[in-house]
Design an enzyme around this catalytic site. Structure first.
Site, PDB file in Angstrom:
ATOM      1  N   ILE A   1       0.693  -6.263   6.910  1.00 16.06           N
ATOM      2  CA  ILE A   1      -0.273  -6.804   5.944  1.00 16.06           C
ATOM      3  C   ILE A   1       0.517  -7.530   4.852  1.00 16.06           C
ATOM      4  O   ILE A   1       0.839  -6.963   3.798  1.00 16.06           O
ATOM      5  CB  ILE A   1      -1.144  -5.679   5.325  1.00 16.06           C
ATOM      6  CG1 ILE A   1      -1.581  -4.667   6.381  1.00 16.06           C
ATOM      7  CG2 ILE A   1      -2.342  -6.285   4.593  1.00 16.06           C
ATOM      8  CD1 ILE A   1      -2.497  -5.224   7.444  1.00 16.06           C
TER       9      ILE A   1
ATOM     10  N   HIS B   1       2.258  -1.498   7.250  1.00 13.30           N
ATOM     11  CA  HIS B   1       3.106  -1.768   6.080  1.00 13.30           C
ATOM     12  C   HIS B   1       2.703  -3.070   5.404  1.00 13.30           C
ATOM     13  O   HIS B   1       2.082  -3.962   5.994  1.00 13.30           O
ATOM     14  CB  HIS B   1       4.579  -1.834   6.496  1.00 13.30           C
ATOM     15  CG  HIS B   1       4.976  -3.160   7.072  1.00 13.30           C
ATOM     16  ND1 HIS B   1       5.512  -4.180   6.302  1.00 13.30           N
ATOM     17  CD2 HIS B   1       4.902  -3.649   8.343  1.00 13.30           C
ATOM     18  CE1 HIS B   1       5.765  -5.227   7.068  1.00 13.30           C
ATOM     19  NE2 HIS B   1       5.401  -4.942   8.311  1.00 13.30           N
ATOM     20  N   CYS B   2       3.057  -3.153   4.142  1.00 10.95           N
ATOM     21  CA  CYS B   2       2.996  -4.413   3.392  1.00 10.95           C
ATOM     22  C   CYS B   2       4.385  -4.600   2.793  1.00 10.95           C
ATOM     23  O   CYS B   2       5.369  -4.257   3.443  1.00 10.95           O
ATOM     24  CB  CYS B   2       1.882  -4.397   2.345  1.00 10.95           C
ATOM     25  SG  CYS B   2       1.901  -2.976   1.233  1.00 10.95           S
ATOM     26  N   TYR B   3       4.472  -5.126   1.581  1.00 13.78           N
ATOM     27  CA  TYR B   3       5.815  -5.309   1.012  1.00 13.78           C
ATOM     28  C   TYR B   3       6.386  -3.990   0.498  1.00 13.78           C
ATOM     29  O   TYR B   3       7.536  -3.641   0.750  1.00 13.78           O
ATOM     30  CB  TYR B   3       5.784  -6.342  -0.116  1.00 13.78           C
ATOM     31  CG  TYR B   3       7.161  -6.632  -0.683  1.00 13.78           C
ATOM     32  CD1 TYR B   3       8.050  -7.459   0.014  1.00 13.78           C
ATOM     33  CD2 TYR B   3       7.571  -6.075  -1.889  1.00 13.78           C
ATOM     34  CE1 TYR B   3       9.316  -7.702  -0.477  1.00 13.78           C
ATOM     35  CE2 TYR B   3       8.843  -6.316  -2.382  1.00 13.78           C
ATOM     36  CZ  TYR B   3       9.721  -7.125  -1.679  1.00 13.78           C
ATOM     37  OH  TYR B   3      10.989  -7.368  -2.166  1.00 13.78           O
TER      38      TYR B   3
ATOM     39  N   SER C   1      -1.350  -2.349   2.401  1.00 11.94           N
ATOM     40  CA  SER C   1      -1.312  -1.510   3.607  1.00 11.94           C
ATOM     41  C   SER C   1      -2.007  -0.170   3.366  1.00 11.94           C
ATOM     42  O   SER C   1      -2.653   0.375   4.270  1.00 11.94           O
ATOM     43  CB  SER C   1       0.133  -1.296   4.070  1.00 11.94           C
ATOM     44  OG  SER C   1       0.911  -0.726   3.035  1.00 11.94           O
TER      45      SER C   1
END
Length: 225
Positions: free
Chosen positions: A48, A96-98, A104
């Site tokens: 994401i 996950h995202c950053y 996320s």
């Protein structure tokens, strides 16, 4: 690194159980760490992010999303939930995202709300118990609350449809027909009994009349002698 809920790489949200894959929430570093993915047998990654990053050794679905309160993340809830649900049937899944804090986390929250029928608050508390830094932005929280209402309405509609289905299987005409059949049979039996009773009563009256005539004739003969 991956030992407690203060970890900034990734955390297990739902443990693998009975052949079903586990659900992991983490950051971009976890997604790019092929050794870590292999260690925890993660074969699918839901990304994401506002830009795609390479992932080795796992199937990836990238959803372009910004960590902005105005971003319509809800549009991707259904697609994300389907991916997580399908992939978790055969492998562990990392979302996950950053940083693994907002985007996320909101996606994982939507998945768990639908799968376990949890409220927003209940879900966020669970996520934070596994990964303390979880904190979807206010825009995503509002979208999750809207999603909660949507799920609630769907549950109510399913209950209503189930009730209608049950009622459709009820046949009052059939029940009335059975009642009428039983009632007709009972009335027929009653009429038969009543007829027999009437015939018996008629025969008794006839016998009494003949007996009275015999007694009268007997008295007449006695007087003649």
């Amino acid at each position: 690194m991956f030992v407690n809920n203060y970890c900034l790489s990734m955390n297990c949200i739902v443990a693998p159980l009975n052949g079903c894959g586990g659900i992991y929430l983490g950051n971009v570093d976890a997604a790019q760490d092929s050794q870590l993915l292999n260690q925890y047998k993660i074969g699918a990654v839901l990304q994401i992010l506002d830009q795609s990053v390479p992932v080795k050794g796992a199937q990836k679905l990238w959803i372009m999303a910004e960590d902005s309160e105005d971003f319509p993340l809800y549009k991707y809830f259904d697609q994300s939930i389907r991916f997580i649900e399908n992939q978790s049937k055969k492998t562990n899944v990392l979302i996950h995202c950053y940083a693994g804090i907002s985007r996320s986390a909101a996606i994982v929250a939507a998945y768990m709300m639908q799968k376990y029928n949890w409220s927003v608050n209940q879900t966020i508390l669970h996520l934070q118990s596994k990964r303390r830094i979880v904190s979807p932005n206010s825009g995503f929280m509002k979208q999750l609350k809207d999603f909660e209402r949507k799920l609630s309405n769907q549950d109510q509609q399913l209950s209503l449809n189930s009730f209608k289905l049950d009622m459709s299987n009820y046949r009052p005409s059939s029940a009335m027909s059975n009642y009428n059949s039983i009632s007709t049979t009972a009335m027929g039996n009653y009429n038969k009994i009543n007829t027999l009773s009437t015939k018996s009563s008629s025969r008794l009256d006839d016998f009494s009349s003949k007996l009275d005539q015999f007694r009268h004739q007997l008295r007449v003969r006695q007087k003649a002698y």
